[in-house]
Design a protein around this motif. Sequence first.
Motif, PDB file in Angstrom:
ATOM      1  N   PHE A 141      -2.871  58.236   8.626  1.00 50.42           N
ATOM      2  CA  PHE A 141      -3.499  57.060   9.813  1.00 50.42           C
ATOM      3  C   PHE A 141      -5.465  58.058   9.783  1.00 50.42           C
ATOM      4  CE2 PHE A 141       0.774  56.396   9.304  1.00 50.42           C
ATOM      5  CZ  PHE A 141       1.195  54.717   9.478  1.00 50.42           C
ATOM      6  N   HIS A 142      -5.893  57.219   8.992  1.00 45.98           N
ATOM      7  CA  HIS A 142      -6.948  57.626   9.549  1.00 45.98           C
ATOM      8  C   HIS A 142      -8.259  57.125  10.106  1.00 45.98           C
ATOM      9  CE1 HIS A 142     -11.108  59.931   8.241  1.00 45.98           C
ATOM     10  NE2 HIS A 142     -10.515  59.615   7.488  1.00 45.98           N
ATOM     11  N   ASP A 143      -8.786  57.574  10.865  1.00 44.34           N
ATOM     12  CA  ASP A 143      -9.790  56.701  11.585  1.00 44.34           C
ATOM     13  C   ASP A 143     -10.650  57.195  11.643  1.00 44.34           C
ATOM     14  OD1 ASP A 143     -11.469  56.323  14.298  1.00 44.34           O
ATOM     15  OD2 ASP A 143     -10.143  56.722  15.858  1.00 44.34           O
ATOM     16  N   GLY A 181       5.300  53.386  15.094  1.00 42.52           N
ATOM     17  CA  GLY A 181       5.367  53.668  16.218  1.00 42.52           C
ATOM     18  C   GLY A 181       4.531  55.191  16.838  1.00 42.52           C
ATOM     19  N   HIS A 182       3.757  54.888  16.191  1.00 44.69           N
ATOM     20  CA  HIS A 182       2.034  55.767  16.827  1.00 44.69           C
ATOM     21  C   HIS A 182       1.355  54.941  17.487  1.00 44.69           C
ATOM     22  CE1 HIS A 182       0.275  59.792  16.877  1.00 44.69           C
ATOM     23  NE2 HIS A 182       1.772  60.356  17.008  1.00 44.69           N
ATOM     24  N   TYR A 183      -0.184  55.978  17.757  1.00 46.95           N
ATOM     25  CA  TYR A 183      -1.235  55.189  18.350  1.00 46.95           C
ATOM     26  C   TYR A 183      -2.280  55.948  18.465  1.00 46.95           C
ATOM     27  CZ  TYR A 183       0.045  59.306  22.046  1.00 46.95           C
ATOM     28  OH  TYR A 183       0.170  60.514  22.006  1.00 46.95           O
ATOM     29  N   LEU A 184      -2.324  56.946  17.793  1.00 49.30           N
ATOM     30  CA  LEU A 184      -3.689  58.040  17.273  1.00 49.30           C
ATOM     31  C   LEU A 184      -3.789  57.708  15.430  1.00 49.30           C
ATOM     32  CD1 LEU A 184      -3.806  60.904  19.531  1.00 49.30           C
ATOM     33  CD2 LEU A 184      -4.586  58.604  19.546  1.00 49.30           C
ATOM     34  N   GLY A 185      -5.040  58.509  15.145  1.00 46.80           N
ATOM     35  CA  GLY A 185      -5.355  58.582  14.411  1.00 46.80           C
ATOM     36  C   GLY A 185      -5.145  60.371  13.622  1.00 46.80           C
ATOM     37  N   GLY A 186      -5.547  60.459  12.503  1.00 52.54           N
ATOM     38  CA  GLY A 186      -5.115  62.260  12.394  1.00 52.54           C
ATOM     39  C   GLY A 186      -3.859  62.146  12.166  1.00 52.54           C
ATOM     40  N   THR A 187      -2.919  61.726  12.009  1.00 51.31           N
ATOM     41  CA  THR A 187      -1.473  61.661  11.956  1.00 51.31           C
ATOM     42  C   THR A 187      -1.159  61.149  10.622  1.00 51.31           C
ATOM     43  OG1 THR A 187      -1.363  59.555  12.761  1.00 51.31           O
ATOM     44  CG2 THR A 187      -1.115  60.825  14.129  1.00 51.31           C
ATOM     45  N   LEU A 188      -0.399  61.694  10.577  1.00 52.96           N
ATOM     46  CA  LEU A 188       0.532  61.971   8.623  1.00 52.96           C
ATOM     47  C   LEU A 188       1.921  62.088   9.608  1.00 52.96           C
ATOM     48  CD1 LEU A 188      -0.472  64.993   7.262  1.00 52.96           C
ATOM     49  CD2 LEU A 188      -1.196  63.352   6.147  1.00 52.96           C
TER      50      LEU A 188
END
Length: 393
Positions: free
Chosen positions: A51-53, A144-151
Amino acid sequence: MKGWDADMSLKSLILPQLVAYKTSERRYLAKRKRFEHRRQKAGAPHLVEFFHDVSDPYSQLLATVLAEFQARYDVTIKVWHISPPTDAFVPERQKLADYAILDATRLAAKADIDFQVKKIPSAVFQQSTSSENLNADARLARLGHYLGGTLYYGGEWYWGLDRLHYLEDRLTELGVSRQEGLAPIFLPPAVAETSGGVKRPNKPVIDFFLSFRSPYTAIVADRVAALADAYDADLRLRFVLPMVMRNLPLPKAKREYILPDTAREARRIGVPFGKICDPVGRPVERGYSLLPWAIEQGRGMDYVRVFLNNVWAKGVDANSNSGMRRIVEGAGLDWRVARQILGNDDWRDEAEANRLEMMSLGVWGVPSFKIGETVTWGQDRLWLIEDELKKTG
């Protein structure tokens, strides 16, 4: 009042056991096993979702190592371009924007990655209405997540470069590594393995901004004490009210990420955690009412460590006198004296002053640390404080 105490007693008996199970390694591994069984049965690939912001420095940094990650493991990577988080998840948006640039740059340098943040206005993406963007945001929320920079892989989240090693370990265990014996792309360094070796006439001072309701504070307290001891530094305890007691939002998705992430970190570093009796509200206030006195007695850090260990690892109810007595005496303090001052409000002005100073330093959450002119946030940034201690000789 008697009935209320009975309810609290029931809560303190049952909830710690439930949370201990929820955060246990046994449950953690069982969930992984079930996922892999379903994946194999469906003939699905090892799908890693990123998930790329693009406005987020942590996303940008993680993106720089994805090609190397893909070359290492036989996985399929799906990239979702998402919007920045909403205000509910980011109570201090500008502070986060400024701090993330600094922190990501420091992290890249520690990992020896050639990296420079690209400053992209987040408003550009907040206003996006493209179907791709909306679908990506919906996918992130659904998982169920809320941020970028996540795998995301198989029911677990890996946020940023310094959680990537957990995913690498998992994939290696699954046998999808293309090469044997590779070290993780980045493994957060241990701290306080060696000392400065001398007693210093002018001791460095570490400001330790903490909260009794912070799980990350709970798993770093022992390491902070060991670090200060190893480098003959003084610790200044800067306690603040928890965010939720300062009327800052803590949405469900954020809570659901923090607890298992803390448990995962605690297992890695060998810190007890998980049998929790949440001290939010009155228990925190009772705990803080004794902290200035404990500091005066030369037992401030002992008291902090014992309080955190009891409520976050042993399920002790700090709202009860028996629980507080256990904490006080465990810190080497006199319960007969403590019970006479327990519950006072004299600490509130100091807590607020600590909060204001913390905010002025560009951080707004705990645990945070300051040494000299260097300020950092997070239990996983203690290596930065050690690096600064090494510079002081």
